[in-house]
Design an enzyme around this catalytic site. Structure first.
Site, PDB file in Angstrom:
ATOM      1  N   CYS A 150       8.786 -19.041 -43.851  1.00  0.00           N
ATOM      2  CA  CYS A 150       7.873 -17.774 -45.442  1.00  0.00           C
ATOM      3  C   CYS A 150       9.755 -17.398 -45.473  1.00  0.00           C
ATOM      4  O   CYS A 150      10.839 -17.283 -44.427  1.00  0.00           O
ATOM      5  CB  CYS A 150       7.571 -16.723 -43.803  1.00  0.00           C
ATOM      6  SG  CYS A 150       6.243 -17.382 -43.312  1.00  0.00           S
ATOM      7  N   CYS A 181       3.256 -11.558 -35.906  1.00  0.00           N
ATOM      8  CA  CYS A 181       3.154 -12.305 -36.970  1.00  0.00           C
ATOM      9  C   CYS A 181       2.588 -13.147 -36.907  1.00  0.00           C
ATOM     10  O   CYS A 181       2.356 -13.950 -38.223  1.00  0.00           O
ATOM     11  CB  CYS A 181       4.756 -11.516 -37.927  1.00  0.00           C
ATOM     12  SG  CYS A 181       4.054 -11.886 -39.644  1.00  0.00           S
ATOM     13  N   CYS A 182       3.606 -14.297 -36.923  1.00  0.00           N
ATOM     14  CA  CYS A 182       3.580 -16.073 -36.641  1.00  0.00           C
ATOM     15  C   CYS A 182       1.535 -16.178 -36.573  1.00  0.00           C
ATOM     16  O   CYS A 182       1.226 -16.811 -36.820  1.00  0.00           O
ATOM     17  CB  CYS A 182       4.067 -16.890 -36.101  1.00  0.00           C
ATOM     18  SG  CYS A 182       5.735 -16.351 -36.226  1.00  0.00           S
ATOM     19  N   CYS A 240       7.466 -20.748 -33.638  1.00  0.00           N
ATOM     20  CA  CYS A 240       6.711 -20.249 -34.793  1.00  0.00           C
ATOM     21  C   CYS A 240       5.515 -19.995 -33.520  1.00  0.00           C
ATOM     22  O   CYS A 240       3.735 -19.167 -33.566  1.00  0.00           O
ATOM     23  CB  CYS A 240       5.821 -20.640 -36.087  1.00  0.00           C
ATOM     24  SG  CYS A 240       5.356 -22.187 -36.303  1.00  0.00           S
ATOM     25  N   CYS A 242      11.823 -15.363 -43.404  1.00  0.00           N
ATOM     26  CA  CYS A 242      12.571 -15.558 -42.465  1.00  0.00           C
ATOM     27  C   CYS A 242      13.340 -17.236 -42.157  1.00  0.00           C
ATOM     28  O   CYS A 242      13.685 -16.950 -40.910  1.00  0.00           O
ATOM     29  CB  CYS A 242      11.681 -15.733 -40.586  1.00  0.00           C
ATOM     30  SG  CYS A 242      10.305 -14.792 -40.674  1.00  0.00           S
TER      31      CYS A 242
END
Length: 241
Positions: free
Chosen positions: A199, A116-117, A227, A202
């Site tokens: 985010c 995702c990162c 990240c 997170c």
């Protein structure tokens, strides 16, 4: 690419504004500063825009930011008459990732969180840094134990550029002092126990006595809490050379 030892010796005694201006003269048209609108980044943004220093400012809009982050982004543009460049994830990659794994897949495994990162941050970052020689960041040594060995100037061998970290030796208190003295817009989440803001899904507020970055990816082991933006060859500290 410049000699890091010479650059470090030259810039160490310069103020934030002096260092950024000198950088713009030493590498004309080849410097970019990436901001996530955190406290450190707002200090650097102020130094650049208030002093009309010729350095590009860009940000990564991951699509999962806090509303408070968008608010300070807008306030910053208005305050300085700026248009901070925004870069976004690839729509097809995001669509595929969410469809295959779900909208909150990053909680399910570290591999999914890193993916995702990668999609939301690393790929857009590479677009920002294309054709750049110097990348300015707001990293500070006391933000995490993994950053204590970093230097003001470092080489990012993966992207073939130099990183300049003008606030590296600043404390959190130093940063707040600068923000207040110059009346710089900042993210109100900093007043609610969020020293580090990423985010929304997170990031959480930290408790008294917790590590500076304890609120980032809090469900993971401390040793993995990055990240990937500042990792090279699997390590946080870029190679010096």
């Amino acid at each position: 690419m410049g000699n890091l030892e010479v650059l470090t010796e030259t810039y160490t005694s310069l103020s934030l504004e002096q260092g950024l201006r000198q950088l713009s003269l030493d590498f004309p048209g080849k410097v970019v500063f990436t901001t996530s609108f955190g406290l450190e980044d707002q200090a650097i943004t102020h130094a650049i825009l208030a002093n009309q220093i010729e350095i590009r400012i860009a940000t990564l809009d991951t699509g999962r930011l806090f509303q408070e982050t968008y608010d300070v982004w807008q306030k910053t543009n208005v305050r300085y008459g700026a248009k901070i460049e925004a870069f976004y994830p690839n729509e097809k990659e995001i669509q595929h990732f969410v469809q295959e794994n779900g909208p909150n897949a990053f909680y399910d495994s570290q591999d999914l969180r890193k993916e995702c990162c990668r999609i939301r941050k690393l790929v857009p970052l590479d677009a920002i840094l294309k054709d750049t020689e110097v990348w300015v960041t707001g990293l500070r040594k006391d933000q995490s134990g993994f950053r204590t060995e970093m230097s003001i100037f470092e080489t990012d061998t993966q992207r073939n550029l130099i990183k300049y970290q003008p606030l590296l030796l600043w404390s959190f208190e130093d940063t707040w002092k600068y923000i207040r003295e110059h009346n710089v817009p900042y993210n109100v989440l900093h007043d609610k126990g969020f020293p580090s803001i990423g985010c929304a899904p997170c990031t959480r507020a930290i408790e008294p006595g917790e590590d500076f970055r304890a609120g980032r990816w809090w469900w993971e082991q401390e040793s993995k809490k990055e990240c990937g933006l500042h990792w090279v060859d699997g390590k946080l500290t870029p190679k010096k050379g």
